[in-house]
Design a protein around this motif. Structure first.
Motif, PDB file in Angstrom:
ATOM      1  N   ASN A  86       0.822  -1.218   0.000  1.00  0.00           N
ATOM      2  CA  ASN A  86       0.000   0.000   0.000  1.00  0.00           C
ATOM      3  C   ASN A  86       0.851   1.261   0.000  1.00  0.00           C
ATOM      4  N   GLY A  87       1.986   1.199  -0.694  1.00  0.00           N
ATOM      5  CA  GLY A  87       2.824   2.370  -0.848  1.00  0.00           C
ATOM      6  C   GLY A  87       3.832   2.602   0.250  1.00  0.00           C
ATOM      7  N   ALA A 137       9.493   3.414  -6.895  1.00  0.00           N
ATOM      8  CA  ALA A 137       8.589   3.957  -7.910  1.00  0.00           C
ATOM      9  C   ALA A 137       8.119   2.890  -8.889  1.00  0.00           C
ATOM     10  N   ASN A 138       8.967   1.906  -9.194  1.00  0.00           N
ATOM     11  CA  ASN A 138       8.567   0.854 -10.135  1.00  0.00           C
ATOM     12  C   ASN A 138       7.747  -0.247  -9.458  1.00  0.00           C
ATOM     13  N   ARG A 139       7.619  -0.158  -8.122  1.00  0.00           N
ATOM     14  CA  ARG A 139       6.818  -1.099  -7.316  1.00  0.00           C
ATOM     15  C   ARG A 139       7.286  -2.548  -7.474  1.00  0.00           C
ATOM     16  N   ARG A 184       2.639  -7.299  -6.054  1.00  0.00           N
ATOM     17  CA  ARG A 184       1.747  -7.796  -7.108  1.00  0.00           C
ATOM     18  C   ARG A 184       2.355  -7.548  -8.494  1.00  0.00           C
ATOM     19  N   GLU A 185       2.972  -6.358  -8.666  1.00  0.00           N
ATOM     20  CA  GLU A 185       3.557  -6.014  -9.960  1.00  0.00           C
ATOM     21  C   GLU A 185       4.728  -6.926 -10.305  1.00  0.00           C
ATOM     22  N   ALA A 186       5.559  -7.259  -9.307  1.00  0.00           N
ATOM     23  CA  ALA A 186       6.683  -8.159  -9.557  1.00  0.00           C
ATOM     24  C   ALA A 186       6.197  -9.568  -9.868  1.00  0.00           C
ATOM     25  N   PHE A 187       5.188 -10.029  -9.137  1.00  0.00           N
ATOM     26  CA  PHE A 187       4.654 -11.366  -9.373  1.00  0.00           C
ATOM     27  C   PHE A 187       4.114 -11.471 -10.797  1.00  0.00           C
ATOM     28  N   ALA A 188       3.460 -10.406 -11.280  1.00  0.00           N
ATOM     29  CA  ALA A 188       2.887 -10.433 -12.627  1.00  0.00           C
ATOM     30  C   ALA A 188       3.959 -10.547 -13.706  1.00  0.00           C
ATOM     31  N   ALA A 213       4.649 -14.648 -13.391  1.00  0.00           N
ATOM     32  CA  ALA A 213       3.555 -15.619 -13.422  1.00  0.00           C
ATOM     33  C   ALA A 213       2.231 -14.874 -13.537  1.00  0.00           C
ATOM     34  N   GLU A 214       1.178 -15.622 -13.860  1.00  0.00           N
ATOM     35  CA  GLU A 214      -0.153 -15.034 -13.887  1.00  0.00           C
ATOM     36  C   GLU A 214      -0.654 -14.888 -12.444  1.00  0.00           C
ATOM     37  N   PRO A 215      -1.094 -13.697 -12.043  1.00  0.00           N
ATOM     38  CA  PRO A 215      -1.533 -13.498 -10.653  1.00  0.00           C
ATOM     39  C   PRO A 215      -2.597 -14.475 -10.198  1.00  0.00           C
ATOM     40  N   VAL A 216      -3.420 -14.965 -11.124  1.00  0.00           N
ATOM     41  CA  VAL A 216      -4.472 -15.901 -10.737  1.00  0.00           C
ATOM     42  C   VAL A 216      -3.888 -17.178 -10.140  1.00  0.00           C
ATOM     43  N   GLN A 217      -2.631 -17.481 -10.438  1.00  0.00           N
ATOM     44  CA  GLN A 217      -2.000 -18.686  -9.884  1.00  0.00           C
ATOM     45  C   GLN A 217      -1.740 -18.546  -8.387  1.00  0.00           C
ATOM     46  N   GLY A 218      -1.415 -17.367  -7.938  1.00  0.00           N
ATOM     47  CA  GLY A 218      -1.273 -17.121  -6.504  1.00  0.00           C
ATOM     48  C   GLY A 218      -0.001 -17.629  -5.866  1.00  0.00           C
TER      49      GLY A 218
END
Length: 328
Positions: free
Chosen positions: A84-85, A97-99, A148-152, A155-160
């Motif tokens: 959350n920042g 900044a690139n999260r 979340r941005e790094a995970f994307a 991998a596809e975020p839906v995979q979790g």
């Protein structure tokens, strides 16, 4: 029980016998405890005795706390979360900044020793470089909790949850020169400083009043400030910073200005690795404090640099993979 499930049976050993209710049936307490133990052994249950100390078996399973360093590749798994920042347990002013960031479990977070380093993470979909800026209390070694941005990116975020490999990034590109933030509440009698933009995990931070007094070693805190509990004087200070691969620089003119980010003109190492060149004695860097936290106009930090002794000179690329965690 044939399904192998475990049931926790708790016996309270933290209070004297007179504080515990007497058995309603009048049975002897030792007979009850013995009966429970036999029942647990017979049914394959897990018997947990509450006491004030950690069981010896648990201590035997504890892994040595150390952040990922060097060129070794590790296997693990990744999930994702959102800070959350905020800047996480490493006390960053904000998320990058690139999260692209990551939280490590207590073993690899290593009481703040991992803060400010970078990992390269490879997943099913691709590769991402992330800043270590937070701790994931429930994560075991090898469990990376990515943004979340790094995970994307991997991998596809839906995979979790996905399998990954990861390694430390040695001498990553630096976002800028070193920054210093004296903690709120600091004075000449209590000193704490956070160092930013160092790229590799830090090994030591030393501080001295002026330029002639003895160096004092600061102690790293798990929230990524370096503390001298007895204070370092009123300032201005010289601060000597060393990372785990042998890079070492000295920055002068750091003022006793709690809560303010003071920018320097000194980089921890030059692009491509190794010690940074000596800047001009008149080098200046304009302050670049994060938006939303205005502060009065302040003078830029005067910067000096001293060369490390021969024994601390950057090692060759093969030797630099061995990080040094000793202090001093």
């Amino acid at each position: 029980m044939t399904d192998g499930s475990a049931v926790d049976i708790t016996i309270d050993l933290d209070h004297p016998a007179q504080d515990r209710p007497a058995p309603s049936s009048g049975a002897k307490p030792w007979l009850i405890a013995a009966g429970v133990t036999v029942l647990a052994a017979t049914l394959g249950l897990t018997l947990t005795l509450r006491s004030g100390s950690t069981p010896a078996c648990a201590a035997g399973r504890t892994l040595a706390a150390a952040p990922p360093t060097g060129t070794a590749t590790h296997s693990g798994k990744a999930t994702f979360y959102d800070s959350n920042g905020t800047g996480g347990n490493c006390s960053n002013p904000a998320a990058p900044a690139n999260r692209l960031y990551v939280a490590l479990g207590p073993t690899e977070y290593s009481a703040g020793a991992a803060c400010g380093g970078f990992l390269e993470v490879v997943g099913p979909k691709g590769t991402v470089r992330v800043l270590i800026m937070d701790q994931c209390p429930e994560c075991e070694p090898g469990h990376l909790d990515l943004s979340r941005e790094a995970f994307a990116r991997i991998a596809e975020p839906v995979q979790g949850l996905v399998p990954v490999t990861y390694r430390a990034v040695v001498d990553p590109p630096l976002p800028g020169p070193l920054t210093f933030r004296i903690k709120e509440g600091a004075s000449q009698w209590w000193f704490a400083v956070r160092v930013g933009n160092h790229g590799n995990p830090l090994r030591s931070v030393e501080v001295r009043q002026g330029g002639s007094r003895p160096w004092q070693s600061a102690v790293r805190q798990d929230y990524n400030y370096w503390l001298i509990a007895s204070g370092a004087g009123p300032g201005p200070f010289q601060v000597r910073v060393a990372d785990v691969y042998g890079n070492r620089v000295t920055v002068g003119g750091i003022r006793m200005a709690p809560g303010q980010v003071q920018n320097s003109a000194v980089r921890m190492y030059a692009p491509g690795g190794g010690a940074a060149p000596r800047p001009s004695a008149s080098a200046r860097q304009r302050s670049n404090r994060p938006a939303g936290t205005p502060t009065p106009t302040r003078r830029p930090v005067e910067v000096t640099r001293t060369s490390a002794p021969a024994t601390d000179a950057p090692a060759t690329s093969s030797a630099r993979a061995n990080a040094r965690w000793c202090t001093g």
